[in-house]
Write an enzyme that holds these catalytic residues in place. Sequence first.
Site, PDB file in Angstrom:
ATOM      1  N   SER A  16       1.060  -1.241   0.148  1.00  0.00           N
ATOM      2  CA  SER A  16       0.207   0.310  -0.056  1.00  0.00           C
ATOM      3  C   SER A  16       0.881   1.127   0.206  1.00  0.00           C
ATOM      4  CB  SER A  16      -0.859  -0.368   1.492  1.00  0.00           C
ATOM      5  OG  SER A  16      -1.014   0.796   1.588  1.00  0.00           O
TER       6      SER A  16
ATOM      7  N   GLU B  74       0.356   3.327   2.097  1.00  0.00           N
ATOM      8  CA  GLU B  74       0.858   3.834   3.207  1.00  0.00           C
ATOM      9  C   GLU B  74       2.331   3.944   4.011  1.00  0.00           C
ATOM     10  OE1 GLU B  74      -1.810   5.393   5.555  1.00  0.00           O
ATOM     11  OE2 GLU B  74      -2.848   5.970   3.512  1.00  0.00           O
TER      12      GLU B  74
ATOM     13  N   TYR C  60      -1.437   0.190  10.292  1.00  0.00           N
ATOM     14  CA  TYR C  60      -1.714  -0.186   9.351  1.00  0.00           C
ATOM     15  C   TYR C  60      -0.464   0.142   8.100  1.00  0.00           C
ATOM     16  CZ  TYR C  60      -3.244  -1.010   4.819  1.00  0.00           C
ATOM     17  OH  TYR C  60      -3.959  -1.370   3.715  1.00  0.00           O
TER      18      TYR C  60
HETATM   19  P1  NDP Z   1     -11.266  -4.750   2.168  1.00  0.00           P
HETATM   20  O1  NDP Z   1     -11.643  -4.166   3.260  1.00  0.00           O
HETATM   21  O2  NDP Z   1     -12.622  -4.107   1.292  1.00  0.00           O
HETATM   22  O3  NDP Z   1     -11.179  -6.684   2.073  1.00  0.00           O
HETATM   23  C1  NDP Z   1     -11.199  -7.140   3.167  1.00  0.00           C
HETATM   24  C2  NDP Z   1     -10.547  -8.637   2.861  1.00  0.00           C
HETATM   25  O4  NDP Z   1     -10.008  -8.968   3.813  1.00  0.00           O
HETATM   26  C3  NDP Z   1     -12.198  -8.684   3.544  1.00  0.00           C
HETATM   27  O5  NDP Z   1     -12.745  -9.776   2.125  1.00  0.00           O
HETATM   28  C4  NDP Z   1     -11.941  -9.835   4.430  1.00  0.00           C
HETATM   29  O6  NDP Z   1     -13.454  -9.851   4.709  1.00  0.00           O
HETATM   30  C5  NDP Z   1     -10.491 -10.701   4.701  1.00  0.00           C
HETATM   31  N1  NDP Z   1     -11.007 -10.637   5.466  1.00  0.00           N
HETATM   32  C6  NDP Z   1      -9.801  -9.090   6.964  1.00  0.00           C
HETATM   33  N2  NDP Z   1      -9.110  -9.957   7.449  1.00  0.00           N
HETATM   34  C7  NDP Z   1      -9.396 -11.488   6.974  1.00  0.00           C
HETATM   35  C8  NDP Z   1      -8.836 -12.614   8.189  1.00  0.00           C
HETATM   36  N3  NDP Z   1      -8.372 -12.769   9.135  1.00  0.00           N
HETATM   37  N4  NDP Z   1      -8.781 -13.864   7.047  1.00  0.00           N
HETATM   38  C9  NDP Z   1      -9.632 -13.979   5.758  1.00  0.00           C
HETATM   39  N5  NDP Z   1      -9.606 -12.459   5.699  1.00  0.00           N
HETATM   40  C10 NDP Z   1      -9.978 -11.881   6.097  1.00  0.00           C
HETATM   41  O7  NDP Z   1     -10.006  -4.338   1.318  1.00  0.00           O
HETATM   42  P2  NDP Z   1     -10.036  -4.344  -0.220  1.00  0.00           P
HETATM   43  O8  NDP Z   1     -10.564  -5.291  -0.743  1.00  0.00           O
HETATM   44  O9  NDP Z   1      -9.932  -2.600   0.126  1.00  0.00           O
HETATM   45  O10 NDP Z   1      -8.126  -4.060  -0.347  1.00  0.00           O
HETATM   46  C11 NDP Z   1      -7.319  -5.535  -0.593  1.00  0.00           C
HETATM   47  C12 NDP Z   1      -6.046  -5.234  -0.241  1.00  0.00           C
HETATM   48  O11 NDP Z   1      -5.478  -3.906  -0.653  1.00  0.00           O
HETATM   49  C13 NDP Z   1      -6.297  -5.456   1.557  1.00  0.00           C
HETATM   50  O12 NDP Z   1      -5.205  -5.911   2.027  1.00  0.00           O
HETATM   51  C14 NDP Z   1      -5.782  -3.657   1.479  1.00  0.00           C
HETATM   52  O13 NDP Z   1      -4.739  -3.386   2.922  1.00  0.00           O
HETATM   53  C15 NDP Z   1      -4.774  -3.302   0.512  1.00  0.00           C
HETATM   54  N6  NDP Z   1      -4.837  -2.331   0.143  1.00  0.00           N
HETATM   55  C16 NDP Z   1      -5.476  -1.462  -0.412  1.00  0.00           C
HETATM   56  C17 NDP Z   1      -5.889  -0.407  -1.006  1.00  0.00           C
HETATM   57  C18 NDP Z   1      -7.652   0.225  -1.349  1.00  0.00           C
HETATM   58  O14 NDP Z   1      -7.499   1.334  -2.294  1.00  0.00           O
HETATM   59  N7  NDP Z   1      -8.308  -0.347  -1.397  1.00  0.00           N
HETATM   60  C19 NDP Z   1      -4.648   0.337  -1.314  1.00  0.00           C
HETATM   61  C20 NDP Z   1      -3.840  -0.256  -1.083  1.00  0.00           C
HETATM   62  C21 NDP Z   1      -3.463  -1.411  -0.766  1.00  0.00           C
HETATM   63  P3  NDP Z   1     -14.492 -10.243   5.359  1.00  0.00           P
HETATM   64  O15 NDP Z   1     -15.443  -9.679   4.266  1.00  0.00           O
HETATM   65  O16 NDP Z   1     -14.685 -11.258   6.211  1.00  0.00           O
HETATM   66  O17 NDP Z   1     -14.178  -9.071   6.514  1.00  0.00           O
HETATM   67  P1  GDR Z   2      -7.072   6.177   3.378  1.00  0.00           P
HETATM   68  O1  GDR Z   2      -8.146   5.659   2.716  1.00  0.00           O
HETATM   69  O2  GDR Z   2      -6.889   6.560   4.845  1.00  0.00           O
HETATM   70  O3  GDR Z   2      -6.034   6.303   2.697  1.00  0.00           O
HETATM   71  O4  GDR Z   2      -6.361   3.992   3.491  1.00  0.00           O
HETATM   72  P2  GDR Z   2      -9.538   6.647   3.506  1.00  0.00           P
HETATM   73  O5  GDR Z   2     -11.162   6.436   2.847  1.00  0.00           O
HETATM   74  O6  GDR Z   2     -10.044   5.623   5.165  1.00  0.00           O
HETATM   75  O7  GDR Z   2      -8.870   7.652   4.476  1.00  0.00           O
HETATM   76  C1  GDR Z   2      -8.672   8.602   3.359  1.00  0.00           C
HETATM   77  C2  GDR Z   2      -8.894  10.183   4.341  1.00  0.00           C
HETATM   78  O8  GDR Z   2      -9.493  10.679   3.767  1.00  0.00           O
HETATM   79  C3  GDR Z   2      -9.177  11.251   5.744  1.00  0.00           C
HETATM   80  N1  GDR Z   2     -10.973  12.272   6.005  1.00  0.00           N
HETATM   81  C4  GDR Z   2     -11.490  10.692   6.505  1.00  0.00           C
HETATM   82  N2  GDR Z   2     -11.054   9.246   6.288  1.00  0.00           N
HETATM   83  C5  GDR Z   2     -12.194   8.457   6.687  1.00  0.00           C
HETATM   84  N3  GDR Z   2     -12.758   6.911   6.325  1.00  0.00           N
HETATM   85  N4  GDR Z   2     -13.739   9.507   7.065  1.00  0.00           N
HETATM   86  C6  GDR Z   2     -13.740  10.259   7.459  1.00  0.00           C
HETATM   87  O9  GDR Z   2     -15.146  10.867   7.634  1.00  0.00           O
HETATM   88  C7  GDR Z   2     -12.986  11.450   6.618  1.00  0.00           C
HETATM   89  N5  GDR Z   2     -12.446  12.330   7.119  1.00  0.00           N
HETATM   90  C8  GDR Z   2     -11.232  12.358   5.927  1.00  0.00           C
HETATM   91  C9  GDR Z   2      -8.438  10.220   5.965  1.00  0.00           C
HETATM   92  O10 GDR Z   2      -7.894  11.133   7.217  1.00  0.00           O
HETATM   93  C10 GDR Z   2      -7.213  10.312   4.560  1.00  0.00           C
HETATM   94  O11 GDR Z   2      -6.378  11.142   4.601  1.00  0.00           O
HETATM   95  C11 GDR Z   2      -7.289   3.667   2.036  1.00  0.00           C
HETATM   96  C12 GDR Z   2      -7.673   2.369   2.336  1.00  0.00           C
HETATM   97  O12 GDR Z   2      -7.483   1.382   1.124  1.00  0.00           O
HETATM   98  C13 GDR Z   2      -6.032   1.437   2.479  1.00  0.00           C
HETATM   99  O13 GDR Z   2      -5.802   0.073   3.124  1.00  0.00           O
HETATM  100  C14 GDR Z   2      -4.765   1.045   1.881  1.00  0.00           C
HETATM  101  O14 GDR Z   2      -3.769   0.695   1.755  1.00  0.00           O
HETATM  102  C15 GDR Z   2      -4.696   3.260   1.330  1.00  0.00           C
HETATM  103  O15 GDR Z   2      -6.339   3.805   1.233  1.00  0.00           O
HETATM  104  C16 GDR Z   2      -4.241   3.424  -0.007  1.00  0.00           C
END
Ligand code: NDP
Ligand code: GDR
Length: 323
Positions: free
Chosen positions: A123, A125, A147
């Site tokens: 990520s 992050e 995280y």
């Molecule tokens: P989500 O939070 O939408 O999905 C997470 C998934 O992980 C769910 O299917 C959840 O299952 C499963 N999970 C959580 N804990 C466990 C566990 N202990 N064992 C098995 N499964 C588990 O994430 P995204 O689809 O948005 O992201 C996918 C991956 O990419 C993540 O690793 C995230 O950190 C990473 N990532 C995401 C980004 C983004 O912008 N979306 C950017 C960069 C990285 P359940 O339904 O059971 O909760």
């Molecule tokens: P992020 O996503 O932390 O970038 O992680 P998120 O959407 O939670 O926050 C983005 C930015 O918005 C600001 N923010 C708020 N965020 C949330 N959730 N709720 C609020 O009310 C709010 N107000 C302002 C946050 O402070 C932050 O700066 C996501 C996740 O998908 C991670 O798993 C992934 O790795 C990174 O993107 C890349």
Amino acid sequence: MKTALITGITGQDGPYLAEFLLSKGYRVYGLVRRLSTPNMENIKHIYDKLELVSGDLLDQGSLSDAIKNSKPDEIYNLAAQSFVKASWDQPVLTGEFTALGVTRMLEAIRTVNPKIKFYQASSSEMFGKVTETPQKETTRFHPRSPYGVAKVYGHYITVNYRESYGIFACSGILFNHESPRRGIEFVTRKITNAVARISLGKQERLELGSLEPKRDWGFSGDYVEAMWLMLQQEKPDDYVIATGENYSVKEFVEEAFRVVGIKDWEKYVIANSKKHTRPAEVDYLIGDASKARKVLGWEPKTSFKNLVKIMVEADLKREKSNE
Ligand code: NDP
Ligand code: GDR
């Protein structure tokens, strides 16, 4: 026919990746953990085409069994505790899932079949308090949350298993990517859902944290192709995946309200709510995906404006049908 095992199949990216792999003729297995109420909303449209295996990132034996039962050529490790804000409330659990979970999966590969190709969901992050702009594969990591720290561990253990055991392990350093399947607590979906509800008269206010942070926001459906491309190369490597443009949370809010024709959006928004501000913030992310463009031939297809439009329209549709 190739076989893939996807962890995190019920999340945002899992279903897009599954659709993509199914369209390429893959047999697709998804790992699901036991929940008291199964969370199948995001995969209900492809449920009949998937094979689900049970397992949890916390349970080593279950991961080995999932591999033995599904016999995958490729594993995509998307599962994680992925909500940054929650990682301060549950730092140890976040480490167990998001960091050690990667080692458990790699150990299962090493012991069951080290020929399996592995994708790790790293990520942006990890860059956190950025040391250069735009961020690329060589940019130093400075994570700002439990995280982010856990993801740095997951990243380096992936590199380490590649270097120690010759496992074909890749790490995709993906910048934020969104979609109508995004969890409701993430800021983009929280905004688009609220904007849809406000425009329909179902909600009065949208309460947010800081509106200043900037993110490089892409579309999840575009990004899953990059995951697959990484595993089709001759050599395993790590790649930044991003659009190369960034926008503030405020700009996202403005654009979402614009889609429903509301100009005086400020009267609906409460900013800087304590509940949604973080102990340490990531202020500015913007990725340089030129390596992915050059080596993988990957490019994002969805613009920021289009992404916001897709998400607002999906939420409007959902909210109208919930009436
Ligand atoms: P989500 O939070 O939408 O999905 C997470 C998934 O992980 C769910 O299917 C959840 O299952 C499963 N999970 C959580 N804990 C466990 C566990 N202990 N064992 C098995 N499964 C588990 O994430 P995204 O689809 O948005 O992201 C996918 C991956 O990419 C993540 O690793 C995230 O950190 C990473 N990532 C995401 C980004 C983004 O912008 N979306 C950017 C960069 C990285 P359940 O339904 O059971 O909760
Ligand atoms: P992020 O996503 O932390 O970038 O992680 P998120 O959407 O939670 O926050 C983005 C930015 O918005 C600001 N923010 C708020 N965020 C949330 N959730 N709720 C609020 O009310 C709010 N107000 C302002 C946050 O402070 C932050 O700066 C996501 C996740 O998908 C991670 O798993 C992934 O790795 C990174 O993107 C890349």
